[in-house]
Design a protein around this motif. Sequence first.
Motif, PDB file in Angstrom:
ATOM      1  N   ASP A  69       0.861  -1.183   0.000  1.00 57.29           N
ATOM      2  CA  ASP A  69       0.000   0.000   0.000  1.00 57.29           C
ATOM      3  C   ASP A  69       0.896   1.231   0.000  1.00 57.29           C
ATOM      4  O   ASP A  69       1.563   1.519   0.996  1.00 57.29           O
ATOM      5  N   LEU A  70       0.921   1.935  -1.108  1.00 56.89           N
ATOM      6  CA  LEU A  70       1.766   3.133  -1.228  1.00 56.89           C
ATOM      7  C   LEU A  70       0.953   4.365  -0.836  1.00 56.89           C
ATOM      8  O   LEU A  70      -0.144   4.574  -1.356  1.00 56.89           O
ATOM      9  N   GLY A  71       1.522   5.189   0.039  1.00 61.34           N
ATOM     10  CA  GLY A  71       0.749   6.319   0.570  1.00 61.34           C
ATOM     11  C   GLY A  71      -0.291   5.784   1.518  1.00 61.34           C
ATOM     12  O   GLY A  71      -1.473   6.127   1.446  1.00 61.34           O
ATOM     13  N   ALA A  72       0.180   4.917   2.430  1.00 58.54           N
ATOM     14  CA  ALA A  72      -0.735   4.152   3.293  1.00 58.54           C
ATOM     15  C   ALA A  72      -1.448   5.016   4.324  1.00 58.54           C
ATOM     16  O   ALA A  72      -2.360   4.536   5.000  1.00 58.54           O
ATOM     17  N   GLY A  73      -1.036   6.260   4.474  1.00 60.61           N
ATOM     18  CA  GLY A  73      -1.702   7.154   5.432  1.00 60.61           C
ATOM     19  C   GLY A  73      -1.476   6.670   6.847  1.00 60.61           C
ATOM     20  O   GLY A  73      -0.347   6.468   7.280  1.00 60.61           O
ATOM     21  N   ASP A  74      -2.580   6.430   7.587  1.00 55.28           N
ATOM     22  CA  ASP A  74      -2.423   5.951   8.962  1.00 55.28           C
ATOM     23  C   ASP A  74      -2.273   4.432   9.023  1.00 55.28           C
ATOM     24  O   ASP A  74      -2.181   3.863  10.106  1.00 55.28           O
ATOM     25  N   GLY A  75      -2.273   3.758   7.868  1.00 55.10           N
ATOM     26  CA  GLY A  75      -2.025   2.319   7.839  1.00 55.10           C
ATOM     27  C   GLY A  75      -3.239   1.468   8.175  1.00 55.10           C
ATOM     28  O   GLY A  75      -3.122   0.251   8.362  1.00 55.10           O
ATOM     29  N   ARG A  76      -4.394   2.083   8.218  1.00 54.66           N
ATOM     30  CA  ARG A  76      -5.593   1.322   8.607  1.00 54.66           C
ATOM     31  C   ARG A  76      -5.887   0.189   7.639  1.00 54.66           C
ATOM     32  O   ARG A  76      -6.234  -0.917   8.038  1.00 54.66           O
ATOM     33  N   PHE A  77      -5.738   0.459   6.347  1.00 58.03           N
ATOM     34  CA  PHE A  77      -6.014  -0.572   5.338  1.00 58.03           C
ATOM     35  C   PHE A  77      -5.025  -1.734   5.463  1.00 58.03           C
ATOM     36  O   PHE A  77      -5.401  -2.904   5.365  1.00 58.03           O
ATOM     37  N   VAL A  78      -3.774  -1.403   5.719  1.00 64.00           N
ATOM     38  CA  VAL A  78      -2.732  -2.437   5.877  1.00 64.00           C
ATOM     39  C   VAL A  78      -3.069  -3.331   7.073  1.00 64.00           C
ATOM     40  O   VAL A  78      -3.017  -4.563   6.988  1.00 64.00           O
ATOM     41  N   ALA A  79      -3.438  -2.707   8.180  1.00 64.08           N
ATOM     42  CA  ALA A  79      -3.790  -3.477   9.377  1.00 64.08           C
ATOM     43  C   ALA A  79      -5.033  -4.335   9.110  1.00 64.08           C
ATOM     44  O   ALA A  79      -5.090  -5.500   9.516  1.00 64.08           O
ATOM     45  N   HIS A  80      -5.982  -3.782   8.390  1.00 64.69           N
ATOM     46  CA  HIS A  80      -7.217  -4.509   8.065  1.00 64.69           C
ATOM     47  C   HIS A  80      -6.909  -5.757   7.224  1.00 64.69           C
ATOM     48  O   HIS A  80      -7.392  -6.849   7.517  1.00 64.69           O
ATOM     49  N   ILE A  81      -6.066  -5.589   6.213  1.00 64.75           N
ATOM     50  CA  ILE A  81      -5.731  -6.727   5.342  1.00 64.75           C
ATOM     51  C   ILE A  81      -4.884  -7.751   6.097  1.00 64.75           C
ATOM     52  O   ILE A  81      -5.062  -8.961   5.951  1.00 64.75           O
ATOM     53  N   ALA A  82      -3.991  -7.275   6.938  1.00 68.38           N
ATOM     54  CA  ALA A  82      -3.148  -8.206   7.720  1.00 68.38           C
ATOM     55  C   ALA A  82      -4.033  -9.065   8.628  1.00 68.38           C
ATOM     56  O   ALA A  82      -3.774 -10.261   8.798  1.00 68.38           O
ATOM     57  N   ARG A  83      -5.072  -8.472   9.184  1.00 68.07           N
ATOM     58  CA  ARG A  83      -5.971  -9.254  10.066  1.00 68.07           C
ATOM     59  C   ARG A  83      -6.851 -10.192   9.229  1.00 68.07           C
ATOM     60  O   ARG A  83      -7.116 -11.324   9.632  1.00 68.07           O
ATOM     61  N   ALA A  84      -7.270  -9.710   8.057  1.00 63.28           N
ATOM     62  CA  ALA A  84      -8.157 -10.531   7.215  1.00 63.28           C
ATOM     63  C   ALA A  84      -7.416 -11.717   6.598  1.00 63.28           C
ATOM     64  O   ALA A  84      -8.021 -12.751   6.327  1.00 63.28           O
ATOM     65  N   TYR A  85      -6.110 -11.548   6.366  1.00 67.97           N
ATOM     66  CA  TYR A  85      -5.305 -12.621   5.752  1.00 67.97           C
ATOM     67  C   TYR A  85      -4.087 -12.906   6.644  1.00 67.97           C
ATOM     68  O   TYR A  85      -2.966 -12.480   6.337  1.00 67.97           O
TER      69      TYR A  85
ATOM     70  N   ASN B  64       1.940   9.690  10.708  1.00 66.92           N
ATOM     71  CA  ASN B  64       0.684   9.068  10.263  1.00 66.92           C
ATOM     72  C   ASN B  64       0.585   7.613  10.698  1.00 66.92           C
ATOM     73  O   ASN B  64      -0.486   7.115  11.017  1.00 66.92           O
ATOM     74  N   LEU B  65       1.730   6.923  10.666  1.00 64.43           N
ATOM     75  CA  LEU B  65       1.721   5.458  10.821  1.00 64.43           C
ATOM     76  C   LEU B  65       1.819   4.995  12.270  1.00 64.43           C
ATOM     77  O   LEU B  65       1.660   3.796  12.533  1.00 64.43           O
ATOM     78  N   ILE B  66       2.069   5.916  13.175  1.00 63.32           N
ATOM     79  CA  ILE B  66       2.423   5.512  14.543  1.00 63.32           C
ATOM     80  C   ILE B  66       1.336   4.671  15.212  1.00 63.32           C
ATOM     81  O   ILE B  66       1.588   3.577  15.718  1.00 63.32           O
ATOM     82  N   GLU B  67       0.110   5.134  15.169  1.00 63.20           N
ATOM     83  CA  GLU B  67      -0.953   4.486  15.941  1.00 63.20           C
ATOM     84  C   GLU B  67      -1.242   3.064  15.457  1.00 63.20           C
ATOM     85  O   GLU B  67      -1.246   2.112  16.234  1.00 63.20           O
ATOM     86  N   GLN B  68      -1.480   2.918  14.155  1.00 61.21           N
ATOM     87  CA  GLN B  68      -1.821   1.582  13.625  1.00 61.21           C
ATOM     88  C   GLN B  68      -0.638   0.626  13.740  1.00 61.21           C
ATOM     89  O   GLN B  68      -0.823  -0.559  14.000  1.00 61.21           O
ATOM     90  N   SER B  69       0.572   1.135  13.544  1.00 57.03           N
ATOM     91  CA  SER B  69       1.730   0.229  13.564  1.00 57.03           C
ATOM     92  C   SER B  69       1.970  -0.309  14.972  1.00 57.03           C
ATOM     93  O   SER B  69       2.564  -1.365  15.145  1.00 57.03           O
ATOM     94  N   ARG B  70       1.485   0.396  15.975  1.00 56.44           N
ATOM     95  CA  ARG B  70       1.647  -0.067  17.358  1.00 56.44           C
ATOM     96  C   ARG B  70       0.758  -1.287  17.621  1.00 56.44           C
ATOM     97  O   ARG B  70       1.143  -2.197  18.326  1.00 56.44           O
TER      98      ARG B  70
END
Length: 204
Positions: free
Chosen positions: A30-46, A60-66
């Motif tokens: 995910d390029l330009g992932a913002g706060d990373g919510r989509f990345v976290a969502h996909i990681a949990r889904a798969y 931007n990424l601090i909260e979700q990456s934690r």
Amino acid sequence: MLRIQGRRCLELDMPALIHRARANTCTLLDLGAGDGRFVAHIARAYPDGLAIGIDACRENLIEQSRRAPENAVFLVANAHALPAELTEIATRLAITFPWGSLLTGLLDDPAFCARLVSLVRPGATLEVAVNGGALAEAGWTLEAGAARIRSNLCAVGFALRTPLAWGAAELRACPTTWGRRLAFGRDPRAVFLPGNWKGEKEML
Ligand SMILES: C[S@@+](CC[C@H](N)C(=O)[O-])C[C@H]1O[C@@H](n2cnc3c(N)ncnc32)[C@H](O)[C@@H]1O
């Protein structure tokens, strides 16, 4: 390029990351992932897949990456200056509601669009969503900007399907923070450009 988890900076073992990304049957980039919510969502889904989010803005990424699971990787980098080793990793490449230099790269920079090709594996899917407000700031109407980006992506060899016009309902359903934000904002319009990589890559 920095790998972060919350406010911590983790050691980035690039060869190991690339090996893992290529070995996985599903690797989202995910390029330009913002706060990373989509990345976290996909990681949990798969849980057996790998989801990598890259954004130029560390804050931007601090909260979700934690809080994200182990198969989510968050990297701070400029999408225009990705390390050369980062090639043929993604089975799914997402660029959702880009702005700034990420958007102008798609609009005006053939070399940047060609670099996107080098990131994906054969058969990879491409998901680009662009919104009216960001394109207006860049001096484009939604329709003309989306058509320009589509044409640039086709020119480098992506196979793009029919663009989809998104309104507030589709934006609300989009699992990214900006999707929700745009849905309730002044200009809830976007164009989704679905595609994939089918072509042979030129050996340079
Ligand atoms: C409108 S936000 C969208 C964030 C996320 N994709 C979403 O849908 O919630 C655009 C993001 O693109 C990032 N960005 C802009 N130019 C970039 C670049 N050259 N490299 C990496 N990220 C960039 C910004 O930092 C910002 O987080």
